[in-house]
Design a protein around this motif. Structure first.
Motif, mmCIF file in Angstrom:
data_model
loop_
_atom_site.group_PDB
_atom_site.id
_atom_site.type_symbol
_atom_site.label_atom_id
_atom_site.label_comp_id
_atom_site.label_asym_id
_atom_site.label_seq_id
_atom_site.Cartn_x
_atom_site.Cartn_y
_atom_site.Cartn_z
ATOM 1 N N UNK A 1 12.599 76.175 33.367
ATOM 2 C CA UNK A 1 13.505 77.310 33.313
ATOM 3 C C UNK A 1 13.010 78.408 34.254
ATOM 4 N N UNK A 2 13.922 79.318 34.602
ATOM 5 C CA UNK A 2 13.559 80.470 35.430
ATOM 6 C C UNK A 2 14.412 81.651 35.015
ATOM 7 N N UNK A 3 13.786 82.836 34.967
ATOM 8 C CA UNK A 3 14.538 84.052 34.641
ATOM 9 C C UNK A 3 15.097 84.650 35.929
ATOM 10 N N UNK A 4 15.896 85.702 35.785
ATOM 11 C CA UNK A 4 16.515 86.314 36.961
ATOM 12 C C UNK A 4 15.501 87.037 37.847
ATOM 13 N N UNK A 5 14.275 87.230 37.354
ATOM 14 C CA UNK A 5 13.228 87.864 38.155
ATOM 15 C C UNK A 5 12.362 86.829 38.869
ATOM 16 N N UNK A 6 12.672 85.551 38.702
ATOM 17 C CA UNK A 6 11.966 84.493 39.407
ATOM 18 C C UNK A 6 10.766 83.917 38.684
ATOM 19 N N UNK A 7 10.526 84.322 37.446
ATOM 20 C CA UNK A 7 9.400 83.757 36.695
ATOM 21 C C UNK A 7 9.784 82.374 36.180
ATOM 22 N N UNK A 8 8.995 81.374 36.539
ATOM 23 C CA UNK A 8 9.242 80.019 36.073
ATOM 24 C C UNK A 8 8.459 79.740 34.802
ATOM 25 N N UNK A 9 9.042 78.995 33.891
ATOM 26 C CA UNK A 9 8.355 78.620 32.661
ATOM 27 C C UNK A 9 9.001 77.374 32.096
ATOM 28 N N UNK A 10 8.369 76.814 31.081
ATOM 29 C CA UNK A 10 8.821 75.582 30.452
ATOM 30 C C UNK A 10 9.344 75.904 29.057
ATOM 31 N N UNK A 11 10.414 75.250 28.672
ATOM 32 C CA UNK A 11 10.950 75.411 27.319
ATOM 33 C C UNK A 11 11.115 74.060 26.655
ATOM 34 N N UNK A 12 10.803 74.000 25.359
ATOM 35 C CA UNK A 12 10.924 72.757 24.601
ATOM 36 C C UNK A 12 12.052 72.921 23.597
ATOM 37 N N UNK A 13 12.989 71.979 23.587
ATOM 38 C CA UNK A 13 14.165 72.060 22.727
ATOM 39 C C UNK A 13 14.427 70.708 22.091
ATOM 40 N N UNK A 14 15.047 70.741 20.935
ATOM 41 C CA UNK A 14 15.355 69.505 20.213
ATOM 42 C C UNK A 14 16.341 68.640 20.994
ATOM 43 N N UNK A 15 17.252 69.288 21.729
ATOM 44 C CA UNK A 15 18.263 68.556 22.492
ATOM 45 C C UNK A 15 18.852 69.488 23.538
#
Length: 155
Positions: A6-20
């Motif tokens: 994922x990435x926010x509108x400020x350009x910070x990238x990160x990972x998200x874990x979701x059930x689906x």
């Protein structure tokens, strides 16, 4: 379990874990997905290649597993870390080494400055006017936005 880049509108990238994928879309539309660096909720999903763990029937049973990547907070030198990881490390250190005085921040800073209270590292909340008044009095303060994710214990 879906792991998304994922990435926010400020350009910070990160990972998200979701059930689906549906769980991600539901949480995103409800404004529940936020950047761990800046708390921005304008998040986009990046393209990523799926990883299928099918195993390798031809690999010997005693083949060494690939090494797990080192945790950016512990193993990597600060120069090797991303700017976001360095910032998160610094914020965690501030949280660990300061006392949260909450809304009493301006009063506590004044007491320490004028010798009415013991000098110590503090953090808390102050309005713009309170911050400007502290600076006018020669009391050094610095705003530090802290993402909500760092204010709680991560599960």
């Amino acid at each position: 379990m879906k792991v998304l880049d994922l990435r926010c509108s400020h350009g910070h990238g990160f990972e998200g874990w979701f059930a689906s994928s549906e769980a991600f879309e539901s949480q995103l539309s409800a404004g529940l997905v936020e950047c761990p660096v800046c708390a921005d909720t304008r998040i986009v999903k990046l393209l990523s290649a799926p990883r299928l763990n099918l195993g390798n029937p031809k690999a010997p049973a005693n083949a060494a597993a690939p090494a797990a990547p080192a945790s950016p907070d512990k193993a990597q030198a600060p120069a090797e870390m991303s700017p976001e990881a360095r910032w998160m490390r610094a914020v965690r250190e501030v949280l660990a080494k300061t006392e949260d005085v909450g809304e009493r921040f301006a009063d506590e800073a004044r007491k320490m400055h004028y010798g009415e209270a013991e000098e110590r590292g503090i953090r808390g909340r102050a309005t713009r006017e309170q911050t400007e008044a502290l600076l006018d009095e020669g009391i050094q303060v610095m705003p530090l936005p802290i993402p909500a994710a760092l204010k709680e214990t991560l599960q």
